[in-house]
Design a protein around this motif. Structure first.
Motif, PDB file in Angstrom:
ATOM      1  N   VAL A  56      31.546 -40.471 -14.732  1.00 30.60           N
ATOM      2  CA  VAL A  56      31.466 -40.488 -16.202  1.00 30.60           C
ATOM      3  C   VAL A  56      32.010 -39.204 -16.846  1.00 30.60           C
ATOM      4  O   VAL A  56      32.087 -39.113 -18.067  1.00 30.60           O
ATOM      5  CB  VAL A  56      30.009 -40.718 -16.702  1.00 30.60           C
ATOM      6  CG1 VAL A  56      29.495 -42.080 -16.269  1.00 30.60           C
ATOM      7  CG2 VAL A  56      29.063 -39.615 -16.253  1.00 30.60           C
ATOM      8  N   CYS A  57      32.383 -38.226 -16.040  1.00 30.16           N
ATOM      9  CA  CYS A  57      32.828 -36.933 -16.594  1.00 30.16           C
ATOM     10  C   CYS A  57      34.236 -37.091 -17.212  1.00 30.16           C
ATOM     11  O   CYS A  57      35.208 -37.330 -16.493  1.00 30.16           O
ATOM     12  CB  CYS A  57      32.842 -35.888 -15.485  1.00 30.16           C
ATOM     13  SG  CYS A  57      33.445 -34.287 -16.037  1.00 30.16           S
ATOM     14  N   PRO A  58      34.372 -36.984 -18.534  1.00 33.50           N
ATOM     15  CA  PRO A  58      35.690 -37.256 -19.166  1.00 33.50           C
ATOM     16  C   PRO A  58      36.833 -36.371 -18.658  1.00 33.50           C
ATOM     17  O   PRO A  58      37.919 -36.894 -18.394  1.00 33.50           O
ATOM     18  CB  PRO A  58      35.432 -37.058 -20.664  1.00 33.50           C
ATOM     19  CG  PRO A  58      33.959 -37.205 -20.817  1.00 33.50           C
ATOM     20  CD  PRO A  58      33.352 -36.707 -19.537  1.00 33.50           C
ATOM     21  N   CYS A  60      37.147 -34.947 -15.776  1.00 36.39           N
ATOM     22  CA  CYS A  60      37.142 -34.898 -14.290  1.00 36.39           C
ATOM     23  C   CYS A  60      36.784 -33.509 -13.778  1.00 36.39           C
ATOM     24  O   CYS A  60      37.419 -33.009 -12.833  1.00 36.39           O
ATOM     25  CB  CYS A  60      38.486 -35.359 -13.715  1.00 36.39           C
ATOM     26  SG  CYS A  60      38.912 -37.025 -14.186  1.00 36.39           S
ATOM     27  N   ALA A  61      35.804 -32.887 -14.414  1.00 32.76           N
ATOM     28  CA  ALA A  61      35.358 -31.567 -13.954  1.00 32.76           C
ATOM     29  C   ALA A  61      34.543 -31.684 -12.668  1.00 32.76           C
ATOM     30  O   ALA A  61      34.394 -30.716 -11.930  1.00 32.76           O
ATOM     31  CB  ALA A  61      34.515 -30.901 -15.045  1.00 32.76           C
ATOM     32  N   ILE A  62      34.023 -32.888 -12.412  1.00 31.68           N
ATOM     33  CA  ILE A  62      33.233 -33.109 -11.185  1.00 31.68           C
ATOM     34  C   ILE A  62      34.041 -34.018 -10.260  1.00 31.68           C
ATOM     35  O   ILE A  62      34.477 -35.096 -10.670  1.00 31.68           O
ATOM     36  CB  ILE A  62      31.874 -33.784 -11.509  1.00 31.68           C
ATOM     37  CG1 ILE A  62      31.154 -33.042 -12.634  1.00 31.68           C
ATOM     38  CG2 ILE A  62      30.989 -33.860 -10.279  1.00 31.68           C
ATOM     39  CD1 ILE A  62      29.985 -33.804 -13.236  1.00 31.68           C
ATOM     40  N   CYS A  82      34.886 -28.077 -17.974  1.00 29.03           N
ATOM     41  CA  CYS A  82      33.771 -28.763 -18.652  1.00 29.03           C
ATOM     42  C   CYS A  82      33.911 -28.683 -20.179  1.00 29.03           C
ATOM     43  O   CYS A  82      34.257 -27.641 -20.726  1.00 29.03           O
ATOM     44  CB  CYS A  82      32.465 -28.108 -18.204  1.00 29.03           C
ATOM     45  SG  CYS A  82      31.010 -28.788 -18.978  1.00 29.03           S
ATOM     46  N   ILE A  83      33.645 -29.804 -20.850  1.00 27.22           N
ATOM     47  CA  ILE A  83      33.701 -29.822 -22.319  1.00 27.22           C
ATOM     48  C   ILE A  83      32.289 -29.939 -22.925  1.00 27.22           C
ATOM     49  O   ILE A  83      32.130 -30.213 -24.109  1.00 27.22           O
ATOM     50  CB  ILE A  83      34.615 -30.953 -22.840  1.00 27.22           C
ATOM     51  CG1 ILE A  83      34.161 -32.314 -22.271  1.00 27.22           C
ATOM     52  CG2 ILE A  83      36.076 -30.691 -22.507  1.00 27.22           C
ATOM     53  CD1 ILE A  83      34.865 -33.512 -22.887  1.00 27.22           C
ATOM     54  N   PHE A  84      31.272 -29.821 -22.076  1.00 32.14           N
ATOM     55  CA  PHE A  84      29.860 -29.789 -22.510  1.00 32.14           C
ATOM     56  C   PHE A  84      29.463 -31.049 -23.303  1.00 32.14           C
ATOM     57  O   PHE A  84      28.723 -30.960 -24.276  1.00 32.14           O
ATOM     58  CB  PHE A  84      29.567 -28.507 -23.312  1.00 32.14           C
ATOM     59  CG  PHE A  84      30.074 -27.287 -22.615  1.00 32.14           C
ATOM     60  CD1 PHE A  84      29.376 -26.755 -21.538  1.00 32.14           C
ATOM     61  CD2 PHE A  84      31.275 -26.699 -22.977  1.00 32.14           C
ATOM     62  CE1 PHE A  84      29.865 -25.658 -20.844  1.00 32.14           C
ATOM     63  CE2 PHE A  84      31.785 -25.608 -22.293  1.00 32.14           C
ATOM     64  CZ  PHE A  84      31.077 -25.074 -21.224  1.00 32.14           C
ATOM     65  N   CYS A  85      29.979 -32.176 -22.840  1.00 32.99           N
ATOM     66  CA  CYS A  85      29.690 -33.431 -23.547  1.00 32.99           C
ATOM     67  C   CYS A  85      28.306 -33.974 -23.218  1.00 32.99           C
ATOM     68  O   CYS A  85      27.754 -34.786 -23.957  1.00 32.99           O
ATOM     69  CB  CYS A  85      30.751 -34.475 -23.196  1.00 32.99           C
ATOM     70  SG  CYS A  85      30.768 -34.873 -21.436  1.00 32.99           S
ATOM     71  N   GLY A  86      27.746 -33.571 -22.062  1.00 29.55           N
ATOM     72  CA  GLY A  86      26.397 -34.019 -21.698  1.00 29.55           C
ATOM     73  C   GLY A  86      26.350 -35.380 -21.031  1.00 29.55           C
ATOM     74  O   GLY A  86      25.276 -35.907 -20.756  1.00 29.55           O
ATOM     75  N   GLN A  87      27.511 -35.977 -20.728  1.00 27.96           N
ATOM     76  CA  GLN A  87      27.525 -37.302 -20.089  1.00 27.96           C
ATOM     77  C   GLN A  87      26.882 -37.260 -18.705  1.00 27.96           C
ATOM     78  O   GLN A  87      26.213 -38.200 -18.292  1.00 27.96           O
ATOM     79  CB  GLN A  87      28.967 -37.808 -19.958  1.00 27.96           C
ATOM     80  CG  GLN A  87      29.637 -38.134 -21.264  1.00 27.96           C
ATOM     81  CD  GLN A  87      28.990 -39.322 -21.947  1.00 27.96           C
ATOM     82  OE1 GLN A  87      28.836 -40.388 -21.367  1.00 27.96           O
ATOM     83  NE2 GLN A  87      28.581 -39.122 -23.173  1.00 27.96           N
ATOM     84  N   CYS A  88      27.102 -36.159 -17.967  1.00 29.39           N
ATOM     85  CA  CYS A  88      26.542 -36.060 -16.611  1.00 29.39           C
ATOM     86  C   CYS A  88      25.019 -36.092 -16.670  1.00 29.39           C
ATOM     87  O   CYS A  88      24.368 -36.790 -15.895  1.00 29.39           O
ATOM     88  CB  CYS A  88      27.056 -34.817 -15.895  1.00 29.39           C
ATOM     89  SG  CYS A  88      26.883 -33.307 -16.833  1.00 29.39           S
ATOM     90  N   LYS A  99      21.173 -30.746 -15.758  1.00 30.49           N
ATOM     91  CA  LYS A  99      20.733 -30.636 -17.160  1.00 30.49           C
ATOM     92  C   LYS A  99      21.553 -29.542 -17.833  1.00 30.49           C
ATOM     93  O   LYS A  99      21.799 -28.496 -17.241  1.00 30.49           O
ATOM     94  CB  LYS A  99      19.251 -30.239 -17.232  1.00 30.49           C
ATOM     95  CG  LYS A  99      18.314 -31.301 -16.696  1.00 30.49           C
ATOM     96  CD  LYS A  99      17.134 -31.528 -17.620  1.00 30.49           C
ATOM     97  CE  LYS A  99      16.223 -32.640 -17.144  1.00 30.49           C
ATOM     98  NZ  LYS A  99      16.596 -33.961 -17.565  1.00 30.49           N
ATOM     99  N   LEU A 100      21.957 -29.798 -19.072  1.00 30.12           N
ATOM    100  CA  LEU A 100      22.717 -28.784 -19.799  1.00 30.12           C
ATOM    101  C   LEU A 100      21.754 -27.714 -20.296  1.00 30.12           C
ATOM    102  O   LEU A 100      20.771 -28.025 -20.981  1.00 30.12           O
ATOM    103  CB  LEU A 100      23.475 -29.427 -20.976  1.00 30.12           C
ATOM    104  CG  LEU A 100      24.903 -29.855 -20.628  1.00 30.12           C
ATOM    105  CD1 LEU A 100      24.924 -30.927 -19.557  1.00 30.12           C
ATOM    106  CD2 LEU A 100      25.652 -30.320 -21.842  1.00 30.12           C
ATOM    107  N   SER A 101      22.038 -26.473 -19.919  1.00 28.91           N
ATOM    108  CA  SER A 101      21.143 -25.375 -20.277  1.00 28.91           C
ATOM    109  C   SER A 101      21.363 -24.963 -21.738  1.00 28.91           C
ATOM    110  O   SER A 101      22.477 -25.015 -22.243  1.00 28.91           O
ATOM    111  CB  SER A 101      21.446 -24.184 -19.363  1.00 28.91           C
ATOM    112  OG  SER A 101      20.932 -23.018 -19.910  1.00 28.91           O
TER     113      SER A 101
HETATM  114  S1  SF4 Z   1      29.047 -31.804 -19.562  1.00 32.70           S
HETATM  115 FE1  SF4 Z   1      29.080 -32.847 -17.577  1.00 32.70          FE
HETATM  116  S2  SF4 Z   1      30.199 -34.776 -17.944  1.00 32.70           S
HETATM  117 FE2  SF4 Z   1      30.651 -33.417 -19.684  1.00 32.70          FE
HETATM  118  S3  SF4 Z   1      32.516 -32.354 -19.083  1.00 32.70           S
HETATM  119 FE3  SF4 Z   1      30.831 -31.029 -18.437  1.00 32.70          FE
HETATM  120  S4  SF4 Z   1      30.468 -31.607 -16.299  1.00 32.70           S
HETATM  121 FE4  SF4 Z   1      31.690 -33.260 -17.220  1.00 32.70          FE
END
Ligand code: SF4
Ligand code: SF4
Length: 206
Positions: A56-58, A60-62, A82-88, A99-101
């Motif tokens: 689900v990472c837009p 592809c950071a993972i 990472c674009i800090f979207c929170g999808q992960c 979890k996003l800190s």
């Molecule tokens: S927040 Fe998670 S899903 Fe979104 S870009 Fe960063 S690693 Fe990928």
């Protein structure tokens, strides 16, 4: 032209007498607001290596690489992308794996490799065709979640048997030889091989 100029003048006067929206970071510590999305932090004990966050990472950071020789899945998280979207975090199957800190946001580095983190998870590999089934932790997690319903899957039974070490002291391994046979259901086989065995013996009998 006259009215737009007046409007801008009004905005300028208002901004002179109201406090600034920007912070003085890095001269002063930044205080993140509620719900701030900072660095995704992984809790390895609660991550089962299922690949969902990678899917689900837009940006592809993972990414995942399965090393069949060593029997491990390597999960690579590149926070430089990472674009800090929170999808992960939102789609994590355990809800606790990442979890996003709201505290870690200073992530600038000179060496890009320093923004990359790795995890390793033990793989479950089909003993017949050598296909990757998933990680051991992932299957055990599903087993815990499904409860008694998990026993409807012979693969789960085999894994649980290993986990509980019921075979300790006795050689229950039947091994897979040339062709898949009915007894091979009691080895670790992928759903495809299991289906082949079941179809073969459904029509053929024992
Ligand atoms: S927040 Fe998670 S899903 Fe979104 S870009 Fe960063 S690693 Fe990928
Ligand atoms: S979705 Fe959660 S459990 Fe699955 S690999 Fe990502 S962090 Fe780990």
């Amino acid at each position: 032209m006259k009215y737009p100029k007046l409007r801008e003048l009004k905005e300028a006067v208002i901004s002179l007498v109201t406090p600034a929206y920007t912070s003085k970071f890095p001269a002063e510590p930044h205080v993140p607001f509620e719900g701030f999305r900072g660095k995704p932090v992984v809790d390895d004990a609660n991550c089962v290596g299922c690949e969902t966050c990678a899917n689900v990472c837009p940006p592809c950071a993972i990414t995942n690489t399965d090393d069949k020789e060593r029997g491990i899945r390597i999960i690579r998280r590149d926070y430089g992308k990472c674009i800090f979207c929170g999808q992960c975090e939102e789609h994590c199957i355990t809800q606790k794996g990442v979890k996003l800190s709201d505290k870690i946001y200073e992530m600038a580095v000179f060496d890009r490799e320093k923004s990359v983190e790795y995890q390793e998870k033990e793989l479950l590999i089909c003993e017949s065709c050598n296909a990757v089934i998933t990680t051991k932790e992932h299957l055990l997690f599903m087993h815990r979640k499904l409860g008694p319903k998990a026993f409807s899957s012979i693969m789960n039974l085999n894994i649980l048997n290993q986990k509980l070490r019921l075979e300790e002291g006795q050689d229950v391994s039947v091994g897979i030889k040339d062709q898949l046979q009915r007894k091979d259901m009691f080895n670790i086989v992928c759903p495809n091989c299991l289906r082949q065995i079941q179809i073969k013996y459904l029509f053929k009998g024992a």
